[in-house]
Design an enzyme around this catalytic site. Structure first.
Site, short mmCIF file in Angstrom:
data_model
loop_
_atom_site.label_atom_id
_atom_site.label_comp_id
_atom_site.label_asym_id
_atom_site.label_seq_id
_atom_site.Cartn_x
_atom_site.Cartn_y
_atom_site.Cartn_z
N CYS A 268 37.28 43.91 39.44
CA CYS A 268 37.32 42.73 38.77
C CYS A 268 38.89 42.28 38.86
CB CYS A 268 37.23 43.15 37.14
SG CYS A 268 35.73 44.01 36.74
N ASP A 269 38.80 40.81 38.44
CA ASP A 269 40.22 40.06 38.58
C ASP A 269 40.03 39.09 37.19
OD1 ASP A 269 42.71 39.89 39.72
OD2 ASP A 269 42.17 37.95 39.93
N THR A 270 40.80 39.06 36.53
CA THR A 270 40.92 38.03 35.42
C THR A 270 42.30 37.23 35.74
OG1 THR A 270 40.08 39.52 33.99
CG2 THR A 270 41.09 37.80 32.82
N GLY B 266 36.37 37.34 37.58
CA GLY B 266 35.63 37.65 38.79
C GLY B 266 35.26 38.90 38.85
#
Length: 189
Positions: free
Chosen positions: A70-72, A107
């Site tokens: 995940c990446d925010t 994502g």
């Protein structure tokens, strides 16, 4: 869900706490993937690309495990605000967000047995106008550290939020409801 080993490719304590809503047990193996992205990639697609890099890098060593990357990112004026480098950077970010709406995009990437599934979740957040003293008081808490856009909605910065449209947990860093559905589909359940 089936008994496939699950790995979260993140050191984020917030993501770890949220993933417990989906899985009772999982391993934490943070990725060391490169998170730099060139300007040729539109900002709305960068979190998903970085999430994919994280998941794929861990999945290379654990191909039979379900790896979740995940990446925010916080995006305002088509600018991606990552984690602030220092206090001055955090103040700058909060001033950019003051009195305005911005997007938070997480994502996500699922990897298992050479297969990959990517998706993104977008939440709109609106901040009240912030005065310098509010920003300084918040900066003094150190709650801005290690958080995209220099704030964590689940902490003291919740006082800045006029409203949100979308998934609250997405702003925290893991869109649990959508992730749960995507995992079930990915695993064929």
């Amino acid at each position: 869900m089936n008994k496939t080993e699950v790995i979260l490719a993140s050191a984020s304590p917030r993501r770890q706490e949220l993933l417990k809503y989906i899985f009772d047990e999982f391993k934490i193996i943070p990725s060391d993937a490169d998170e730099t992205v060139g300007d040729e990639i539109p900002v709305d697609f960068r979190p998903e690309l970085i999430a994919s890099r994280k998941a794929v890098s861990v999945a290379a060593d654990y191909p039979n495990s379900l790896v979740i990357g995940c990446d925010t990112a916080v995006i305002v004026d088509n600018i991606m605000l990552g984690k602030p480098a220092d206090k001055a950077d955090a103040v700058h970010m909060l001033k950019l967000l003051s009195g305005r709406k911005h997007k938070v995009i997480t994502g996500c990437c699922l990897c298992l047995e050479g297969k990959e599934k990517k998706f993104s979740v977008i939440t709109e957040v609106e901040f009240y106008p912030l005065c310098d003293s509010e920003i300084e008081k918040y900066i003094a808490t150190d709650d801005w550290r290690d958080k995209a856009g220099a704030y964590g909605i689940q902490g003291a910065a919740n006082l800045f939020v006029r409203g949100i449209s979308g998934d609250y947990n997405n702003v925290v860093g893991l869109p649990c409801a959508e992730l749960n559905r995507q995992i079930k589909e990915f695993l064929g359940e």
